[in-house]
Design a protein around this motif. Sequence first.
Motif, PDB file in Angstrom:
ATOM      1  N   ILE A 538      48.669  46.881   7.424  1.00  0.00           N
ATOM      2  CA  ILE A 538      48.263  47.424   8.593  1.00  0.00           C
ATOM      3  C   ILE A 538      47.228  47.378   9.525  1.00  0.00           C
ATOM      4  N   LEU A 539      46.165  47.343   8.859  1.00  0.00           N
ATOM      5  CA  LEU A 539      44.769  48.047   9.581  1.00  0.00           C
ATOM      6  C   LEU A 539      44.483  46.985  10.177  1.00  0.00           C
ATOM      7  N   GLU A 540      44.935  45.518   9.261  1.00  0.00           N
ATOM      8  CA  GLU A 540      44.201  44.155  10.473  1.00  0.00           C
ATOM      9  C   GLU A 540      44.521  44.105  11.136  1.00  0.00           C
ATOM     10  N   PHE A 541      46.169  44.287  11.562  1.00  0.00           N
ATOM     11  CA  PHE A 541      47.287  44.207  12.470  1.00  0.00           C
ATOM     12  C   PHE A 541      47.060  45.069  13.858  1.00  0.00           C
ATOM     13  N   GLY A 542      46.491  46.273  13.509  1.00  0.00           N
ATOM     14  CA  GLY A 542      46.202  47.453  14.564  1.00  0.00           C
ATOM     15  C   GLY A 542      47.694  48.332  14.305  1.00  0.00           C
ATOM     16  N   GLN A 543      47.376  49.298  15.076  1.00  0.00           N
ATOM     17  CA  GLN A 543      48.803  50.746  15.727  1.00  0.00           C
ATOM     18  C   GLN A 543      48.559  51.191  16.735  1.00  0.00           C
ATOM     19  N   THR A 544      50.136  51.541  16.659  1.00  0.00           N
ATOM     20  CA  THR A 544      50.041  51.556  18.016  1.00  0.00           C
ATOM     21  C   THR A 544      49.870  53.330  17.951  1.00  0.00           C
TER      22      THR A 544
END
Length: 899
Positions: A538-544
């Motif tokens: 999640i941290l590498e993919f990005g967050q809304t």
Amino acid sequence: RFSLLLLNLEEYYFEQHTANHIINKGHKDERKFRGSLKICSKSIIFEPDDNIQPIIKIPLRDCIRIKAPEDNEANNPFTRDTSGGISVLCSQVFLIKERNVIAPYKTVRDRTEHLFQLDVAGKVGDVVQTLHQLYRASCLDKMGDQAAMITAILQSRLARTSFDKNRFQSISETLHMECKAEMVTPLVTNPGHVCVTDANLYFQPLNGYPKPVVQITLQNVRRIYKRRHGLMPLGLEVFCTENDLCSDIYLKFYNYQDRDEVYFLIATYIENHIAEHTAESYMLQWQRGHISNYQYLLHLNNLADRSCNDLSQYPVFPWIIADYSSSVLDLTKPETFRDLSKPVGALNKERLDRLLTRYQEMPEPKFMYGSHYSSPGYVLFYLVRVAPEYMLCLQNGKFDHADRMFNSIAETWKNCLDGATDFKELIPEFYENDPSFLVNSLKLDLGKRQGGKIVEDVELPPWASGPDDFLQKSQEALESQYVSEHLHEWIDIIFGYKQKGSEAVAAHNVFHPLTYEGGVDLNSIMDPNEKVALLTQILEFGQTPKQLFTTPHPQRILPRLKSLSRTSSHSVSITESPVSPNEESFEDLTEESITLAWNNIAKLKLDKQYKIHKEAITGIAVPCNGSSVFTTSQDSTLKMFSKESKTIQRSVSFSNMALSSCLILPGDTTVISSSWDNHIYFYSVAFGRQQDILMGHDDAVSKICWRDGRLYSASWDSTVKVWHCVPGETLSNKKHHFELLAELEHDVSVNTIDLNAANTILASGTKDGTISVWDVTTTSVLHQCFFVCLFAFFFCTDSRHLLSTGEDRCFKVIDVQTGMLISSVTTDEPQRCFKWDGNTILSGAQSGELLIWDLLGGKVTERIKGHTGAVTSMWMNEQCNSVITGGEDKQIMFWKLQY
């Protein structure tokens, strides 16, 4: 040269020891380098004092043996004059910053032995024991087990230490609380102890790096935000500035109770100094032009958990410009700009069609885009030239391939439009004043592209003469009229109601479920390995961002472009249009005088006061010449008071019931009064008699308005009625003719009404606190808001906002376009009546005082003594420099501005 960025992600730096690094001990080419040995949770790092020499990083998982030699060992290189030595045998080592140059790490994959001689020999045993512990952790197969063991070692160290009270700024400081926490900076966290006193916030790092203690004076704190860090509500960010992008400290706590207690202590300290800002209060400032588009986006990012200290939640800004090929940037053409109503992934229809086909065939949970618009990788893609060490940290000591670098603005934009997996937005740096991220001023070796071209500065569009000019034109684009008109559409997508649910699907704005707040509950995952893997993903993919608005965001209020209208009127020859320049300058002069009056409204002074009624005053009306004042009262009388003779010239009683309001018709010959006896009375000033009665309601008439030959009446019979009035001929006995045009039904008694300047929208407020916004032409309800019993409300002069006050002791601002409540200011006592200009309120309080409010700041700026009972009625002239109030004390008071 050492920084925490030399560590791996999720790695801790524990301690350091002054030491010598001895190479080829006992041989002719023996060499000794003095420096500092750093013990970290996943590696051993040696930083030589000599900058020419590389920093050595030995991953613990690549160690074969770590030991302190024993005296009885044969062939022991430490048997002579080398007490305090540690021997490390490893299969791989990284060489970093050789000759002090930031570059990809050099890897030595060979069996090598490193000897470290500590200055303090007595510490060798403890250091070796610690290294053995950490080595065992790094050799565990599963990441979750590794993380759990390192966390246990860290917590044990924190438990054995406490904050050093000798670090307090003053011996008189009172300690409020102490707890364990980590200071967060991009990609790294640093454990230590937090201390809050009555004057300061302190953080003392366990390792004393980068300094022994970080101190924030509470008096300097301007903003404080609770943060979601690593998907958990454990973060706290403190700002000592109002508009800066970067904070003064970001802390991550080990439990939310500690976080909330520190937040409470700091917030309690600063609440007397600073009004807490919500998304709605910033919205009001933005709508009214008090803050720029850039500042508003910055505040929204802050409120949505975006922080410069967290690359997985870095502030997100929009692509604005779509033209990167023209030699001149034309900000007056709509085609120059990107469509702000769509996410980046939906800007190219062909690509979107392909993505939608895949989306429809996908099993649940479905998502349209396989990557996000903001992630650590994207942030560092843009910032690699100023933050190369962050890129090396994120990518295990390597830069990205030269062809995938941030080489050209136009290329990057084209890839965001056409690329199969590239949907990234921009970062705030594109709209700031520092162009260093566009220039390779560090002379980094970023590689060669396929054509042999060396990666240097970012290639700019033809319309930019250089990096400074590019940023200036980007800023102008962000603040342009087109963007001001459409920015709310982008806010709907990123922070608003189109972020989730069916609206997100309709807007083609659906990302992977894990990117949304609440998309996964880490506490419900028992397997530590699964938890670590998921968190890393999640941290590498990005967050809304956190969703800030659930209804459509209001549009910005744009001032009339006087410069354009002035140009057009002056382009007409004087013979064709002889009066337009003068008319306009008169209009401008009136606007300027009104602005001047409101800017000086605190200088309102009591001129005269008269007691003219036997009960509370309910209405005030003044003819154009201002020679007299008409008032209504609960004593059932309409009175005409002469300002010249200072006497009552007329006193009329239509019935024995209270009158609720009054107004003067255009021409100043007729006064209309509404009554609790269900009737509306027309009084002829010229003939001094009752001219007509409108018996139009079944209960008390509470408020009347007159606009363009139409009468609007509100009543306790739960209706608002719209009447067309044909005036009677004054010299004959003919009466007014009334035609009922519309009836607006409500559930309960209607207390008050007001119309916008164009007479197209009517707002009604009821006894139960419902505000209904009606389209007058269709008699349909546009919006409804629910509060408590209302005293009064009025449209702003631009008709974009409606301000109400009621029994809940709050001023509430409603956006007329969307029906959204965008600001709420709590008052100490009920405010019974008011006037406002959009920014400042002049209100009459229950106590009898007149209060002046800074609506955007949410505070009283002036209190003026007035009536001895509640102020019940207020009139203000067109120039806003003269005010008349009526009160429960049966008096009218005349007020004048004295500049």
